[in-house]
Design an enzyme around this catalytic site. Structure first.
Site, PDB file in Angstrom:
ATOM      1  N   SER A 181       0.597  -1.428   0.211  1.00  0.00           N
ATOM      2  CA  SER A 181       0.308  -0.067   0.062  1.00  0.00           C
ATOM      3  C   SER A 181       0.560   1.031  -0.168  1.00  0.00           C
ATOM      4  CB  SER A 181      -0.643  -0.208   0.683  1.00  0.00           C
ATOM      5  OG  SER A 181      -1.789  -0.684   0.780  1.00  0.00           O
ATOM      6  N   GLY A 209      -5.985  -4.054  -8.375  1.00  0.00           N
ATOM      7  CA  GLY A 209      -7.087  -3.140  -7.860  1.00  0.00           C
ATOM      8  C   GLY A 209      -6.212  -2.421  -6.942  1.00  0.00           C
ATOM      9  N   ARG A 236     -14.000  -6.861 -11.587  1.00  0.00           N
ATOM     10  CA  ARG A 236     -13.784  -6.471 -10.233  1.00  0.00           C
ATOM     11  C   ARG A 236     -14.045  -4.885 -10.408  1.00  0.00           C
ATOM     12  NH1 ARG A 236      -8.038  -6.977  -6.963  1.00  0.00           N
ATOM     13  NH2 ARG A 236      -9.721  -5.549  -5.173  1.00  0.00           N
ATOM     14  N   GLN A 266      -9.354   2.495  -0.624  1.00  0.00           N
ATOM     15  CA  GLN A 266      -8.803   2.353  -2.469  1.00  0.00           C
ATOM     16  C   GLN A 266      -9.574   3.690  -2.694  1.00  0.00           C
ATOM     17  OE1 GLN A 266      -9.521  -1.385  -4.515  1.00  0.00           O
ATOM     18  NE2 GLN A 266      -7.587  -2.249  -3.339  1.00  0.00           N
ATOM     19  N   ASP A 290      -6.887  -8.612   4.257  1.00  0.00           N
ATOM     20  CA  ASP A 290      -6.452  -8.622   2.925  1.00  0.00           C
ATOM     21  C   ASP A 290      -5.562 -10.176   4.302  1.00  0.00           C
ATOM     22  OD1 ASP A 290      -6.505  -7.356   0.684  1.00  0.00           O
ATOM     23  OD2 ASP A 290      -4.902  -5.951   1.519  1.00  0.00           O
ATOM     24  N   LYS A 295     -12.131  -9.532  -4.138  1.00  0.00           N
ATOM     25  CA  LYS A 295     -10.309  -8.957  -4.300  1.00  0.00           C
ATOM     26  C   LYS A 295     -10.585  -9.343  -5.482  1.00  0.00           C
ATOM     27  CE  LYS A 295     -10.743  -6.636  -0.502  1.00  0.00           C
ATOM     28  NZ  LYS A 295     -10.343  -5.041   0.127  1.00  0.00           N
ATOM     29  N   ARG A 350     -12.573 -13.841  -2.381  1.00  0.00           N
ATOM     30  CA  ARG A 350     -11.578 -14.942  -1.561  1.00  0.00           C
ATOM     31  C   ARG A 350     -12.543 -15.779  -0.406  1.00  0.00           C
ATOM     32  NH1 ARG A 350      -6.979  -9.920  -0.545  1.00  0.00           N
ATOM     33  NH2 ARG A 350      -5.893 -10.819  -2.156  1.00  0.00           N
TER      34      ARG A 350
HETATM   35  C1  S3P Z   1      -5.620  -1.675   0.096  1.00  0.00           C
HETATM   36  C2  S3P Z   1      -6.863  -1.527   0.237  1.00  0.00           C
HETATM   37  C3  S3P Z   1      -7.828  -2.656   0.680  1.00  0.00           C
HETATM   38  C4  S3P Z   1      -6.707  -3.609   0.337  1.00  0.00           C
HETATM   39  C5  S3P Z   1      -6.343  -3.841  -0.392  1.00  0.00           C
HETATM   40  C6  S3P Z   1      -4.695  -2.578  -0.862  1.00  0.00           C
HETATM   41  C7  S3P Z   1      -5.216   0.382  -0.102  1.00  0.00           C
HETATM   42  O1  S3P Z   1      -8.406  -3.023  -0.497  1.00  0.00           O
HETATM   43  O2  S3P Z   1      -7.672  -5.028   0.449  1.00  0.00           O
HETATM   44  O3  S3P Z   1      -4.959  -4.507  -0.535  1.00  0.00           O
HETATM   45  O4  S3P Z   1      -3.635  -0.110  -0.446  1.00  0.00           O
HETATM   46  O5  S3P Z   1      -5.768   0.796  -0.112  1.00  0.00           O
HETATM   47  P1  S3P Z   1     -10.615  -2.259  -0.408  1.00  0.00           P
HETATM   48  O6  S3P Z   1     -10.086  -0.705  -0.473  1.00  0.00           O
HETATM   49  O7  S3P Z   1     -10.815  -2.652  -1.698  1.00  0.00           O
HETATM   50  O8  S3P Z   1     -10.660  -1.971   1.150  1.00  0.00           O
END
Ligand code: S3P
Length: 449
Positions: A29, A101, A129, A176, A326, A353, A357
């Site tokens: 992240s 994503g 997605r 995200q 995660d 995801k 999952r």
């Molecule tokens: C992330 C947010 C999460 C997480 C992803 C990384 C990020 O996703 O599952 O691996 O770096 O902002 P979501 O925003 O869909 O929950």
């Protein structure tokens, strides 16, 4: 649509005690955000400890396509010469975000308030997605998005020429989405406000402040109210990326279930918006010592000493879900070796995801002889106790790195070997997984070279 290469079948077998030191790579992240914010700052941002997984490499490539200079000096050592807020150039080719994503959603946010057009694509997993969760709020700024049915990639985003600031209540717990809105807010005049009812990982907030943006977070009855003042000049930074707690989860959980193990995993981020798994494991009876707690790169970190442990099933509090979103796949593996039932509620976000999952773990665990109950928003694993999991199956990974690693860890402690149909996605987040696990003594091999 980008391809995804040849499948790499892999097999894990019952292993002798895991011993040694596991230095896991940089946080995914934070790595994405360091590249994107570096590209939006004016001048040279230095990054050390960048995760060189495919997801992050795809973001680095994208930042080049938007006009930033991104230089690789050596392992983990990168520099980004940014073009400033609103300074992105229009890419001349399609932006391929591969499996990521986070990459695609954050980049869409970062360009949505600049008057340029970009087309995004990804692999077969990413193309399934939902992108509407980011393009809906981005449209409030004045951006337009044209994608496939259901808001799927490939998708073209036309950035707003005269963006307006936005007040947005995030409808799903998603860092995200929150981050895409904040990044878009950077080039809108006035104040953009994002409200999240359930707090999610706060790296964007911490890093935006670090890069010099004016950002406040207020805890109210409505939730966390994040206010960003638009059109700052972001100042380049030196970013030291801490080790990824989501990657550390794999060697940590392996050591807990492989009898006699004793390992050290140094320098792992213990950011409270990310450490729900570790709290949960301790509640299950895990022997984890959090040694030498300190701050690195603006994040709390600790060295984790982990010993094989007798574990009991627990009910994981629903409100903890965002801080370990995660980690449910690997938790369901650990739960299979616990005594009693582990109940995971409030987990429906797992269905969107890299794969569904909940379904992927339920089907694979069942194939390995574990009893699982599944509802839309719930996963329940009936623990079989230490050494109690039969194994002996090949599990489908659905182009999902965390599903692949989870089943390989399962195989290290189950009675018969466990295979995965395709371990290649592991390279998206944890390119040194095989070597690191082999150094600890784990028996993981590619099945049919
Ligand atoms: C992330 C947010 C999460 C997480 C992803 C990384 C990020 O996703 O599952 O691996 O770096 O902002 P979501 O925003 O869909 O929950």
């Amino acid at each position: 649509m980008s391809g995804h290469g040849n499948p790499v079948p892999m097999t894990a077998r019952k292993s002798d005690p895991l011993k040694g030191r596991a230095e896991v790579p940089g946080d995914k992240s934070i790595s994405h955000r360091a590249l994107i914010l570096g590209a939006m700052a004016v001048g040279e941002t230095k990054i050390i400890g960048l995760l060189e997984g495919q997801d992050v490499l795809d973001t680095a490539k994208a930042m080049r396509a938007f006009g930033a200079e991104v230089v690789h000096h050596g392992p983990g050592d990168w520099a980004v010469h940014g073009v400033g807020v609103g300074g992105f150039a229009e890419p001349s080719a399609v932006i391929d975000c591969g499996n990521s994503g986070t990459g695609v959603r954050l980049i869409m946010g970062s360009m949505a308030t600049t008057p340029i057009t970009a087309t995004f694509t990804g692999d077969a997993s990413l193309s399934k997605r939902p992108m509407g969760r980011v393009t809906d709020p981005l449209s409030l700024f004045g951006a337009r998005a044209y994608g496939r049915t259901g808001g799927r990639l490939p998708m073209t985003v036309v950035g707003a020429a005269g963006p307006v600031p936005v007040r947005y209540v995030v409808p799903v717990p998603s860092a995200q989405v929150k981050s895409a809105v904040l990044l878009a807010g950077l080039n809108a005049p006035g104040q953009t406000v994002v409200i999240e009812k359930e707090p999610t990982r706060d790296h964007s907030e911490r890093m935006l402040r670090g890069f010099g943006a004016e950002l406040t977070v207020e805890k109210t009855a409505e939730g966390h109210v994040i206010t960003l003042t638009g059109q700052p000049e972001l100042k380049p930074q030196s970013v030291a990326v801490p080790r990824d707690p989501s990657s550390a989860a794999f060697p940590v959980c392996a050591a807990l279930i492989v009898e006699g193990s004793d390992i050290l995993v140094p320098g792992v981020s213990q950011n409270p918006t990310r450490n729900g798994l570790y709290t949960t494991l301790v509640e299950m009876g895990a022997e984890i010592e959090f040694q030498n707690p300190r701050e690195e790169g603006g994040e709390p970190v600790a060295d984790l000493r982990v010993r094989a442990s007798a574990l009991k099933g627990i009910e994981v509090p629903e409100e903890r879900a965002a801080s370990m979103i995660d980690e449910y796949p690997i938790l369901s593996v650990v739960a299979s070796f616990a005594e009693g039932m582990t109940v995971m509620r409030g987990v429906k976000e797992l269905r969107v995801k890299e794969s569904d999952r909940i379904d992927a773990m339920a089907r694979g665990l069942e194939a390995c002889g574990v009893t699982v109950e599944e509802e839309e928003d719930v996963l329940i694993v009936h623990g079989m106790g230490p050494g109690g999991v039969p194994g002996g199956a090949t599990c489908a990974t659905h182009i999902d790195h965390r599903i692949a690693m989870s089943f390989l860890i399962l195989g290290l402690a189950s009675q018969k070997p466990v295979s995965v149909d395709d371990g290649s996605p592991i390279a998206t987040s944890f390119p040194v997984f095989e070597d690191l696990m082999a150094d600890l003594g784990a028996q993981i091999a590619r099945s049919n070279p």
